[in-house]
Design an enzyme around this catalytic site. Structure first.
Site, PDB file in Angstrom:
ATOM      1  N   GLU A   1       0.775  -1.228   0.000  1.00  0.00           N
ATOM      2  CA  GLU A   1       0.000   0.000   0.000  1.00  0.00           C
ATOM      3  C   GLU A   1       0.814   1.288   0.000  1.00  0.00           C
ATOM      4  O   GLU A   1       0.356   2.307  -0.506  1.00  0.00           O
ATOM      5  CB  GLU A   1      -0.939   0.010   1.225  1.00  0.00           C
ATOM      6  CG  GLU A   1      -1.983  -1.092   1.226  1.00  0.00           C
ATOM      7  CD  GLU A   1      -2.983  -0.921   0.099  1.00  0.00           C
ATOM      8  OE1 GLU A   1      -3.517   0.193  -0.076  1.00  0.00           O
ATOM      9  OE2 GLU A   1      -3.220  -1.903  -0.630  1.00  0.00           O
TER      10      GLU A   1
ATOM     11  N   SER B   1     -49.102 -25.011  41.675  1.00  0.00           N
ATOM     12  CA  SER B   1     -48.821 -25.380  43.064  1.00  0.00           C
ATOM     13  C   SER B   1     -47.361 -25.229  43.440  1.00  0.00           C
ATOM     14  O   SER B   1     -47.021 -25.330  44.617  1.00  0.00           O
ATOM     15  CB  SER B   1     -49.267 -26.815  43.318  1.00  0.00           C
ATOM     16  OG  SER B   1     -50.678 -26.882  43.300  1.00  0.00           O
TER      17      SER B   1
END
Length: 850
Positions: free
Chosen positions: A91, A493
């Site tokens: 680059e 319950s």
């Protein structure tokens, strides 16, 4: 003549000088205009890129990761020189010498653009310029942006070192395949860390910034190979590689995860499940979604992977058992067109794209498959991830004879006899290997389907609140809805222990007698006549027997006697509800809550009445390793003392809040041991250590529960349809959820053990008759004898019977069963009424039955 020549030269010089001055001033003016109001570059010095948050098991293994951009931040000092050199060569080979921009490169790019009349335009941006574009500017290809880019590049070069600029670049840049930064890309393409990369692999990564989509490692493999070799050549010419290394690396084949040459890093991760997704939900709420997805958090989860596997298999086994017991075939509902079944390559590609669950392991892994051919009795299938044999893979006729297919008119067809009664060519199905229990040898491929009924299972440490396992449904990939934390259902319950706890703290004892006789209550919705599950009444009964056999009418009388305000305050104190309605029906568990809250509350029964806060997370660290959350607030007084003897442990100081008297907690635990030993869970739960628990079943068995605990861990199960409807005859908390608890705990106690529940010092034990509540002599023995804990210093009074303010009924025997025939009672308004044998619950939910 000489003067004339000199004057011409002087004029030309002046003209050139003026031209240069005008150009300089023009350029200066342009840079001055574009240099105003630019974004501040100084913020980059404190920039922290968004990075992956990872979740680790208690053993330190990565089990999940979350990110918007898959990025692993690596400081410049930890990035190998080889990687830096590859990107600089590809680059910006003059990176270490220029001042932010490369004038020669810019002029070259301009010349090429003019020469090709705009057909070939390259950026000529330095790494510094790319950093400016990525962080502070847009990506549009305009001259204005390029000018701003150059201005900012020169400024940043003056404030940041080259190393810091390179660090920003290598951690921010997009490299394809949802990978940001070089560390994430190294994992994505090679399943390696940066330090493990070879030169040709580093060059491959450096090939992507130019155009990641144009260099796909599979579709554009040759193009990527040429670009890689170009980068290697640049590295050699820049002096980073010797000729010998260059030639060796250039000859290396291009291998990537995407091409199947390496295992994906994802293969090391288990499939995402309810546990890690709940952590995501919790931490997104506590820290903010942006911080969780971008903050690079390291999260140490409380999960025990071994227990999670056992929990998921126990729940799945019961859900599948229930589903197959219904005998209805639904399949996946997915189909592959016939023209995609001509070749193996075609059907495999088509099958891979079908959205069906691939995260189910029950006995063996469930696999997607497609029906390729229907024989006279059997069906030939193609299976994902399984090679095709010469004879092929088949679903035999005997494997489909448990089911009936639902017809277009919504009616059920005849019971299947051959495979074609259920299957059609092109059907996408789920299958698993059926193997021998003796040696694991293959028997046949077996047809499977995701059950329609759903449920949840959760396991927690009773002393620390650490959630060890959580399964929020049959399959996360089928439904991400977590039924352990998000589904609000009637606990039935399983809520009754809170009613009994409020009574025990209000002066009642396990031997207190409460009448079990018909009652009726006038409500705005109509007359409510609660009943026991057996449709019988049992007369005056001790509290212990009432909870062991889950007597509804006793619970209602008890709640009325104690007061629903007191009952509700207990439920809220334990975290079952935030604001509980003060209605008698809620004493039977008719108000909705979550399994997560119920299991957390039961943990406080198990640990003697101390508050524990449930958590899925032990610790959270930020990206710098600083602990920002720790669950365990206890302090260790001498953990750093090297003189502690080997046979001793450090002193841990607990400051937990007490939510229940320890005697009450023990009494309740002892009574719930009776539920397992001889009550509603006795047929399902049989373990070699002391266990207590409570079942729960709502009206018509729309929701069934069991929550149980040992001295160390508590586990809870819920099962029901997402859109509530009856589970059918024979379904109850004990018969449906009990087996899930039993299977899981059989494995869990091998690892976590279990002992006797701790007896408070304030307990005094007196033997009583469990059926009558009568006091017995200290040497009494027999099945009816129980040694009951009473509060020290309080002399229990025997023989008093409580009716909750309701009429007791006429001529009820004390211990014998009482049939629920019509009888006269006094209502809450003081009037006489006849309760008929066919009385029902009216329109008001009565909550739990069992």
């Amino acid at each position: 003549m000489l003067k004339f020549i000199l004057s011409i030269l002087g004029g030309l010089f002046s003209l050139v000088t003026l031209g240069v001055l005008v150009i300089v001033l023009g350029i200066g003016g342009v840079f001055w205009v574009y240099g105003r109001d630019l974004p501040s570059h100084e913020s980059l010095a404190q920039y922290t890129p968004p990075t992956i948050s990872r979740i680790y098991s208690a053993q330190g293994r990565i089990i999940d990761e979350f990110a918007r951009e898959r990025r692993l931040f690596v400081p410049a000092a930890d990035i190998p020189d080889l990687v830096k050199e590859a990107f600089i060569s590809a680059e910006d080979k003059n990176f270490y010498t220029h001042h932010g921009y490369d004038a020669r490169g810019i002029m070259s790019a301009i010349y090429e653009a003019i020469k090709t009349r705009g057909k070939h335009v390259r950026g000529a941006s330095t790494i510094t310029q790319q950093v400016m574009k990525n962080f502070l500017l847009s990506g549009d290809r305009k001259i204005a942006r390029k000018i701003k880019e150059i201005i900012l590049a020169t400024r940043i070069e003056q404030s940041l070192s080259k190393g810091k600029i390179l660090e920003l670049y290598l951690n921010e840049i997009f490299l394809g395949q949802n990978s940001y930064g070089v560390a994430a890309a190294a994992e994505t393409y090679f399943n390696k860390s940066l330090s493990e990369l070879s030169p040709h692999e580093a060059a491959t990564l450096a090939s992507f910034p130019k155009a990641p989509s144009a260099f796909h490692p599979v579709r554009e493999k040759e193009r990527l190979l040429k670009r890689r070799n170009y980068v290697l050549r640049e590295m050699k010419e820049n002096g980073y590689l010797t000729q010998a290394v260059y030639e060796k690396e250039r000859a290396a084949p291009l291998k990537t995860v995407q091409n199947g040459d390496y295992e994906s890093h994802k293969s090391d991760l288990p499939p995402r499940d309810y546990f890690t997704d709940e952590i995501r939900r919790e931490l997104s709420h506590n820290f903010g979604e942006d911080e969780f997805f971008t903050g690079g958090m390291s999260v140490r989860a409380t999960i025990d992977p071994e227990m999670q596997k056992d929990a998921s298999e126990a729940l799945r086994r019961q859900l599948e058992r229930y589903d197959r017991g219904r005998g209805v075939w639904r399949g996946t509902g997915k189909k592959i067109p016939a023209d995609k079944l001509k070749t193996e390559g075609e059907w495999r590609e088509a099958l891979a794209n079908v959205d069906v669950p691939r995260d189910i392991h029950l006995v063996n892994q469930w696999r997607p498959a497609v029906v390729l051919e229907l024989g006279k009795t059997d069906a030939r299938i193609g299976i994902e991830g399984v090679d095709t044999t010469e004879k092929g893979h088949w679903i035999p006729a005997k494997d489909v004879q448990w089911a009936r297919k639902r017809l277009e008119n919504n009616k059920l067809g005849k019971k299947a006899r051959v495979a074609s009664d259920l299957l059609e060519v092109g059907d996408v199905i789920l299958v698993r290997q059926m193997t021998s229990d003796k040696d694991g040898s293959f028997i046949r491929w077996s047809l499977r389907q995701v059950p329609e009924v759903e449920g949840a299972f959760m396991v927690m440490d009773v002393n620390t609140g650490r959630v060890l396992a959580m399964q929020g449904g049959f399959s996360y990939q089928t439904s991400v809805f977590n039924r352990a934390t998000q589904a609000k259902r009637q606990p039935g319950s399983s809520f009754k222990p809170f009613v009994y706890a409020s009574a025990l703290d209000s002066g009642y004892t396990p031997a207190t007698i409460v009448v079990d006789a018909p009652i009726e209550i006038n409500t705005p919705q109509g007359m409510w006549r609660p009943k026991n599950a057996s449709r019988k009444f049992y007369g005056p009964t001790p509290l212990r027997t009432g909870i062991v056999h889950s007597r509804n009418v006793m619970t209602i009388r008890l709640a009325e006697e104690v007061g629903m305000d007191v009952v509700a305050s207990y439920a809220e104190r334990f975290g079952v509800y935030d604001h509980m309605g003060r209605f008698l029906a809620n004493a039977l568990g008719s108000e909705e809550t979550t399994l997560f809250k119920m299991v957390s509350a039961y943990a406080m029964f198990a640990n003697g009445g101390e508050r524990v806060e449930p958590t899925l997370v032990d610790r959270v660290q930020d990206r710098y390793g600083k602990t920002v959350y720790r669950h365990d607030p206890r302090t260790c007084e001498n953990c750093d003392d090297p003189t502690i003897p080997r046979h001793s442990s450090p002193t841990i100081v607990s400051n937990r809040e007490r939510v229940m008297d320890p005697v009450t907690a023990y009494q309740l635990t002892s009574m719930m041991q009776g539920v397992v030993q001889r009550g509603t869970a006795s047929r399902a739960v049989h373990l070699p250590v002391p266990v207590a628990g409570k079942t729960g079943t709502t009206n018509d068995a729309k929701d069934v529960w069991f929550i149980g605990f040992t001295s160390n861990i508590v586990a809870g199960c819920y099962i029901g349809y997402d859109t509530p409807r009856p589970l059918g005859r024979g379904s109850s908390g004990g018969s449906t959820c009990g087996p899930v608890f039993q299977e899981f705990m059989t494995h869990a106690i091998k690892k976590y053990g279990g002992g006797k529940f701790k007896v408070p010092a304030q307990c005094q034990f007196i033997k009583i008759d469990r059926y009558s509540g009568a006091r017995l002599s200290p040497d009494a023995t027999g099945d009816n004898v129980v040694s009951e804990c009473f509060r020290e210093g309080e002399e229990p009074i025997f023989g008093i019977t409580f009716d909750g303010g309701f009429a007791m009924g006429s001529n009820l025997p004390l211990f014998n069963e009482v049939e629920s025939d019509a009888r006269h009672v006094t209502t809450s308004t003081g009037k006489k009424a006849t309760v008929g044998p066919k009385a029902n619950f009216g329109t008001l939910s009565s909550g739990g039955l069992y």
